[in-house]
Each structure stands twice: as structure tokens, then as C-alpha cells.
Design a protein around this motif. Structure first.
Motif, short mmCIF file in Angstrom:
data_model
loop_
_atom_site.label_atom_id
_atom_site.label_comp_id
_atom_site.label_asym_id
_atom_site.label_seq_id
_atom_site.Cartn_x
_atom_site.Cartn_y
_atom_site.Cartn_z
N MET A 93 0.84 -1.19 0.00
CA MET A 93 0.00 0.00 0.00
C MET A 93 0.88 1.25 0.00
SD MET A 93 -3.11 -1.19 0.05
CE MET A 93 -4.24 0.08 0.52
N LYS A 94 0.37 2.29 -0.67
CA LYS A 94 1.04 3.59 -0.68
C LYS A 94 0.10 4.58 0.00
CE LYS A 94 1.27 3.69 -5.16
NZ LYS A 94 1.54 3.99 -6.58
N CYS A 95 0.70 5.53 0.71
CA CYS A 95 -0.09 6.53 1.43
C CYS A 95 0.35 7.92 1.01
CB CYS A 95 0.10 6.36 2.94
SG CYS A 95 -0.36 4.73 3.53
N TYR A 96 -0.64 8.83 0.92
CA TYR A 96 -0.38 10.21 0.51
C TYR A 96 -1.24 11.18 1.29
CZ TYR A 96 1.75 8.27 -3.71
OH TYR A 96 2.54 7.59 -4.59
N LEU A 97 -0.66 12.32 1.56
CA LEU A 97 -1.43 13.50 1.94
C LEU A 97 -1.55 14.31 0.65
CD1 LEU A 97 -1.15 15.84 4.93
CD2 LEU A 97 -1.21 16.76 2.63
N CYS A 98 -2.76 14.53 0.22
CA CYS A 98 -2.99 15.32 -0.99
C CYS A 98 -3.65 16.63 -0.60
CB CYS A 98 -3.87 14.56 -1.97
SG CYS A 98 -3.03 13.12 -2.66
N LYS A 99 -3.07 17.69 -1.10
CA LYS A 99 -3.54 19.04 -0.80
C LYS A 99 -4.14 19.65 -2.06
CE LYS A 99 -1.78 23.39 1.13
NZ LYS A 99 -0.57 24.08 1.63
N TYR A 100 -5.44 19.95 -2.00
CA TYR A 100 -6.10 20.62 -3.12
C TYR A 100 -5.84 22.12 -3.00
CZ TYR A 100 -9.63 23.14 -5.67
OH TYR A 100 -10.25 24.05 -6.47
N ILE A 101 -5.23 22.68 -4.02
CA ILE A 101 -4.91 24.11 -4.06
C ILE A 101 -5.91 24.79 -4.98
CG2 ILE A 101 -3.14 25.84 -4.53
CD1 ILE A 101 -2.34 23.79 -2.36
N PRO A 102 -6.78 25.64 -4.42
CA PRO A 102 -7.76 26.32 -5.27
C PRO A 102 -7.11 27.35 -6.19
CG PRO A 102 -8.01 26.97 -2.96
CD PRO A 102 -6.91 25.97 -3.02
N PRO A 103 -7.86 27.84 -7.17
CA PRO A 103 -7.29 28.76 -8.15
C PRO A 103 -6.98 30.16 -7.61
CG PRO A 103 -9.62 28.45 -8.56
CD PRO A 103 -9.25 27.49 -7.46
N ARG A 104 -7.53 30.49 -6.45
CA ARG A 104 -7.26 31.80 -5.84
C ARG A 104 -7.47 31.69 -4.33
NH1 ARG A 104 -11.66 31.63 -8.93
NH2 ARG A 104 -13.67 32.00 -7.92
N THR A 105 -6.83 32.57 -3.57
CA THR A 105 -6.86 32.46 -2.11
C THR A 105 -8.25 32.68 -1.52
OG1 THR A 105 -6.18 34.76 -1.86
CG2 THR A 105 -4.44 33.09 -1.79
N ASP A 106 -9.09 33.46 -2.17
CA ASP A 106 -10.43 33.73 -1.65
C ASP A 106 -11.50 32.88 -2.36
OD1 ASP A 106 -10.33 34.98 -4.12
OD2 ASP A 106 -11.26 36.84 -3.41
N PHE A 107 -11.09 31.73 -2.88
CA PHE A 107 -11.96 30.89 -3.70
C PHE A 107 -13.29 30.55 -3.02
CE2 PHE A 107 -13.08 26.52 -5.24
CZ PHE A 107 -13.44 26.88 -6.53
N LEU A 108 -13.24 30.12 -1.76
CA LEU A 108 -14.47 29.72 -1.07
C LEU A 108 -15.47 30.87 -0.97
CD1 LEU A 108 -13.14 27.37 1.75
CD2 LEU A 108 -14.25 26.74 -0.41
N ALA A 109 -14.98 32.08 -0.85
CA ALA A 109 -15.86 33.25 -0.71
C ALA A 109 -16.30 33.82 -2.05
CB ALA A 109 -15.15 34.33 0.10
N THR A 110 -15.57 33.51 -3.13
CA THR A 110 -15.84 34.17 -4.41
C THR A 110 -16.21 33.19 -5.53
OG1 THR A 110 -13.52 34.10 -5.10
CG2 THR A 110 -14.25 36.05 -3.83
N MET A 111 -16.58 31.97 -5.18
CA MET A 111 -16.92 30.99 -6.21
C MET A 111 -18.07 31.48 -7.09
SD MET A 111 -16.84 27.18 -4.59
CE MET A 111 -17.57 27.57 -3.02
N THR A 112 -17.96 31.20 -8.37
CA THR A 112 -19.06 31.44 -9.28
C THR A 112 -20.08 30.32 -9.11
OG1 THR A 112 -18.09 30.13 -11.07
CG2 THR A 112 -17.45 32.47 -10.95
N ASP A 113 -21.24 30.46 -9.70
CA ASP A 113 -22.24 29.39 -9.65
C ASP A 113 -21.69 28.11 -10.27
OD1 ASP A 113 -24.06 31.05 -8.38
OD2 ASP A 113 -25.13 31.56 -10.22
N GLU A 114 -20.95 28.25 -11.35
CA GLU A 114 -20.36 27.09 -12.02
C GLU A 114 -19.34 26.41 -11.11
OE1 GLU A 114 -19.14 26.28 -16.56
OE2 GLU A 114 -18.07 27.95 -15.62
N GLU A 115 -18.48 27.21 -10.46
CA GLU A 115 -17.49 26.65 -9.54
C GLU A 115 -18.16 25.99 -8.33
OE1 GLU A 115 -13.71 29.62 -10.36
OE2 GLU A 115 -15.29 30.27 -8.98
N ARG A 116 -19.25 26.57 -7.88
CA ARG A 116 -19.99 25.99 -6.75
C ARG A 116 -20.52 24.60 -7.13
NH1 ARG A 116 -22.16 30.17 -5.92
NH2 ARG A 116 -21.08 31.05 -4.18
N GLU A 117 -21.00 24.45 -8.34
CA GLU A 117 -21.46 23.15 -8.83
C GLU A 117 -20.30 22.16 -8.91
OE1 GLU A 117 -23.64 20.02 -9.84
OE2 GLU A 117 -24.45 21.93 -9.13
#
Length: 98
Positions: A1-25
Motif C-alpha cells: 500500500m502507498k499513502c499520501y497526503l494530498c492538498k487541493y490548491i484552489p485557483p485563488r486564495t479567496d476561492f471559497l468566498a468568491t466561487m461562481t455558480d459554475e465553480e460551486r457546482e
């Protein structure tokens, strides 16, 4: 077995607050994708990290030796749609409470 910590890096630092409707989907699809991997036993945990300098996501993977972590994370709908990327950090092992 292999183990990883994977970090999702959003396209911008304020992504969660500024998501478009498409990004929200895409984010809904992203959550469903990760939940499916959790149900299948490829991920042991995942969730958002609320870092003041910019949020990101973390997933802990435990995959078979013949599986490719980049191939798995490239199938994430949020990544397929060009809204961010993953960093993959190998772990020596991953102990999990059952």
C-alpha cells in the motif's frame, strides 16, 4: 500500500468566498467524488482547511501499489474543470483508527 497526503490548491486564495455558480457546482461534484473514494476505501479522511492565508483541501489516501495518485486526483471534477490542482505528498505510513 502507498499513502499520501494530498492538498487541493484552489485557483485563488479567496476561492471559497468568491466561487461562481459554475465553480460551486464543481465543488459539489468534488465533494461527491471524494465521498465515493472514501466509500471505496481509497481515502481515509478528507475536508477543507480554513487557513487565514487561503483555504485549501486535504485528503489522506491509502492506495494499492499499482495505483497512481496523479491519475486518481486528475479525475476530480474540480481539477478536470481547471479550478485548482493537487499537491501529492508521500507518507511513510498511515495509521487509522477503525
Amino acid at each position: 500500500m502507498k499513502c499520501y497526503l494530498c492538498k487541493y490548491i484552489p485557483p485563488r486564495t479567496d476561492f471559497l468566498a468568491t466561487m461562481t455558480d459554475e465553480e460551486r457546482e464543481w465543488m459539489k461534484q468534488h465533494g461527491a467524488f471524494l465521498d465515493d473514494l472514501l466509500d471505496r476505501g481509497l481515502i481515509v479522511a478528507h475536508g477543507p482547511v480554513m487557513d487565514p492565508s487561503g483555504g485549501y483541501g486535504v485528503s489522506l489516501y491509502r492506495i494499492a501499489d499499482d495505483q497512481n495518485i496523479q491519475a486518481i486526483t486528475s479525475e476530480d471534477p474540480i481539477v478536470r474543470n481547471g479550478a485548482g490542482h493537487y499537491e501529492h505528498h508521500p507518507m511513510l505510513h498511515l495509521n487509522v483508527r477503525s
